[in-house]
Write an enzyme that holds these catalytic residues in place. Structure first.
Site, PDB file in Angstrom:
ATOM      1  CG  HIS A 218      19.122   0.108   4.562  1.00  0.00           C
ATOM      2  ND1 HIS A 218      18.643  -0.390   3.291  1.00  0.00           N
ATOM      3  CD2 HIS A 218      18.044   0.122   5.168  1.00  0.00           C
ATOM      4  CE1 HIS A 218      17.554  -0.840   3.432  1.00  0.00           C
ATOM      5  NE2 HIS A 218      16.966  -0.643   4.838  1.00  0.00           N
TER       6      HIS A 218
ATOM      7  CG  ASP B 131      19.858  -1.994   0.567  1.00  0.00           C
ATOM      8  OD1 ASP B 131      19.386  -1.082   0.670  1.00  0.00           O
ATOM      9  OD2 ASP B 131      20.357  -2.803   1.452  1.00  0.00           O
ATOM     10  CG  HIS B 132      14.085   1.132   0.926  1.00  0.00           C
ATOM     11  ND1 HIS B 132      14.455   0.648   1.967  1.00  0.00           N
ATOM     12  CD2 HIS B 132      14.219   2.460   1.136  1.00  0.00           C
ATOM     13  CE1 HIS B 132      14.341   1.360   3.125  1.00  0.00           C
ATOM     14  NE2 HIS B 132      14.281   2.629   2.556  1.00  0.00           N
TER      15      HIS B 132
ATOM     16  CE  LYS C  32      -3.630  -1.986   2.607  1.00  0.00           C
ATOM     17  NZ  LYS C  32      -4.070  -2.337   4.073  1.00  0.00           N
TER      18      LYS C  32
HETATM   19  C1  BG6 Z   1      13.957   0.143   6.496  1.00  0.00           C
HETATM   20  C2  BG6 Z   1      14.112  -0.519   7.892  1.00  0.00           C
HETATM   21  O1  BG6 Z   1      14.523  -1.030   5.650  1.00  0.00           O
HETATM   22  O2  BG6 Z   1      14.345   1.246   6.403  1.00  0.00           O
HETATM   23  C3  BG6 Z   1      13.182   0.608   8.813  1.00  0.00           C
HETATM   24  O3  BG6 Z   1      13.488  -1.854   8.270  1.00  0.00           O
HETATM   25  C4  BG6 Z   1      13.762   1.894   8.593  1.00  0.00           C
HETATM   26  O4  BG6 Z   1      13.384   0.198  10.342  1.00  0.00           O
HETATM   27  C5  BG6 Z   1      13.819   1.936   7.113  1.00  0.00           C
HETATM   28  O5  BG6 Z   1      13.053   2.919   9.362  1.00  0.00           O
HETATM   29  C6  BG6 Z   1      14.288   3.399   6.774  1.00  0.00           C
HETATM   30  O6  BG6 Z   1      14.301   3.924   5.327  1.00  0.00           O
HETATM   31  P1  BG6 Z   1      14.177   5.267   5.154  1.00  0.00           P
HETATM   32  O7  BG6 Z   1      14.142   5.186   3.330  1.00  0.00           O
HETATM   33  O8  BG6 Z   1      13.094   6.007   5.644  1.00  0.00           O
HETATM   34  O9  BG6 Z   1      15.407   5.865   5.424  1.00  0.00           O
END
Ligand code: BG6
Length: 487
Positions: free
Chosen positions: A242, A179-180, A17
């Site tokens: 990350h 890995d976003h 979502k």
């Molecule tokens: C996720 C983690 O991969 O990344 C979360 O599981 C974290 O705990 C998040 O809050 C942070 O992502 P961003 O894009 O908001 O920095």
């Protein structure tokens, strides 16, 4: 782009979502989806196609970066969405799914190219892929791809086991590990920044760089994810993936016209050159922290162990700071300080490159001189700034810092998931985590996990709304540095 059926496991979940539907919608508006494209949402709940489509629409109103208020566009977009009920362990559901996909492919005269997106907990990765295989879902004559989200394993051994089992069904080329952080536009630009700017390229080494600081601070606490987070902590949730990906992307040196293979190969070299930690030495290089009650932006928040569903005696880490060294030609001798934590003072993911100071000139009036800094803001706002020195004519010609700032217009910046889904549809693996990187990251992190488990690293507490435990500052101070922008 080739016709694709996007098979989404976990279609009623939070990630779908918040991220996946908005990404698909924005790609659709930008005409970056294949001409022939259908989405099959899967979940445990019974839903009609209409209800599913209405739910997708609602999520767009809530989470899309673009307003989703043109009814014609919406209608065309939602036409591609179907729903099928699926219980991960029930074989018949996969047969039903196969029929539905084949029927769609036939009706729309689509090639049987299938992308299986697993937006589900990691415990479901193996049963789902095994069932994809057994049911014949993955054996059509078109291509098949698997998209999975971290966590890829819980430690080195479980990651290897998982990879081994996924490998029975999908080849490495068919697996897209999200890995976003690698989808964030500024992270994708790092390679170009360095490679196409001689000003940076020439300085990108230990001759000019004094140290590098990689920070990912978050304001949020554990949220409603106690069940997950209390078993992983900051080291597995953010650091192993990350943060190490940011390190790799920042430090690779690439030839001109680099390809996906070059990039991944160089990333692997960086990981192989990281100086290894021994379990016994972890406490000298790693600071483990957990937040206590405090105030963030005027709001009082409770400490970690008072959060719902967290045990009062939990020693889970919500903060980690570490000092790393890359033992290669370019980076030998440059410390990399990495930190990430929950319930910090602000939300910011940034890279700070601190340059060495030129030799002081005898008798020069340089009291206020500061090092040159290159600051790369990755989120929540993208930007780059450079700190230089100049003289202040109003203050006896003393040095004063001068900032050159660039900030990206937010409205034009696609979300990480848009970039990643588009790349996966194209079959471009550049910004996905290759197994080699994942394995090497776990290998590097494993002594930290072992040291935590055996309580060889003290757990330092920090007040919510701070920048983490004082010991994290000391990690830099012992080398004569400090974290920039903690104020
Ligand atoms: C996720 C983690 O991969 O990344 C979360 O599981 C974290 O705990 C998040 O809050 C942070 O992502 P961003 O894009 O908001 O920095």
């Amino acid at each position: 782009m080739e016709a694709t059926t996007f098979v989404l496991f976990g279609a009623t979940g939070d990630l779908a979502k918040r991220k996946i539907y908005p990404a698909l919608y924005n790609l659709f508006v930008d005409q970056k989806l294949p001409q022939s494209f259908s989405v099959i949402g899967l979940g445990r709940r019974e839903l009609s196609d209409q209800t599913f489509q209405a739910n997708v629409e609602q999520s767009l109103h809530m989470f899309s970066r673009r307003e989703a208020n043109d009814p014609d566009v919406m209608k065309k977009f939602l036409r591609a969405f179907r729903y099928s009920v699926l219980d991960v362990g029930r074989k018949e559901d996969y047969q039903k799914l196969l029929k539905l996909i084949e029927q769609q492919e036939e009706e729309q005269r689509m090639e049987p190219n299938r992308m299986f997106y697993l937006s589900v907990g990691p415990e479901f990765f193996e049963p789902i892929t095994a069932n994809i295989h057994e049911s014949g879902l993955g054996s059509a004559y078109g291509w098949k791809r698997l998209v999975i989200e971290k966590p890829f394993g819980h430690d080195l051994q479980s990651a290897r086991d998982l990879n081994h089992n996924l490998g029975k069904v999908f080849t490495e080329d068919e697996i897209f590990r999200v890995d976003h952080y690698l989808g964030k536009p500024m992270v994708q630009k790092l390679e170009v920044l360095q490679q196409s700017n001689p000003v940076l390229q020439a300085l990108w080494n230990n001759r000019y760089i004094a140290n590098v600081q990689i920070t990912a601070n978050e304001i949020v606490g554990v949220e409603e994810r106690a069940g997950y987070y209390d078993h992983v902590g900051a080291v597995r949730d953010m650091f192993q993936n990350h943060m190490l990906q940011l390190l790799m992307m920042l430090t690779i040196h690439l030839p001109n016209n680099s390809t996906s293979e070059n990039i991944r190969y160089k990333k692997k070299l960086v990981m192989e050159s990281l100086e290894k930690l021994q379990k016994e030495d972890v406490s000298s290089y790693v600071v483990r922290g957990q937040y206590e009650a405090g105030t963030i932006q005027g709001q009082s928040v409770v400490g970690y162990t008072s959060e719902p569903n967290i045990a009062a005696a939990s020693s889970n880490d919500t903060f980690i700071a570490a000092k790393l060294q890359i033992d290669d030609y370019f980076w030998r001798g440059v410390p990399f300080y990495i930190r990430t934590g929950k319930r910090m003072k602000d939300k910011s993911t940034r890279l700070v490159i601190e340059f060495k100071e030129p030799l002081k000139q005898p008798g020069a009036n340089d009291d206020n001189k500061t090092p040159n800094l290159l600051v790369i803001e990755i989120g929540p706002h993208e930007g780059i700034s450079l700190q230089l020195n100049t003289r202040d004519p109003l203050n006896k010609g003393k040095f004063k810092p001068m900032h050159i700032d660039f900030h990206e217009n937010r409205d034009h910046v696609p979300e990480a998931y848009e970039n990643l889904i588009r790349d996966a549809l194209h079959g471009d693996p550049t910004f996905f985590a290759h197994w080699d990187e994942v394995e090497l990251s776990w290998q590097w992190v494993q002594p930290i996990l072992d040291a935590y488990k055996e309580n060889l690293v003290p757990l330092h507490h920090y007040a919510a709304g701070s920048y983490g435990p004082a010991e994290s500052d000391e990690l830099l101070e012992q080398d004569g540095y400090h974290w920039w922008f903690d104020d």
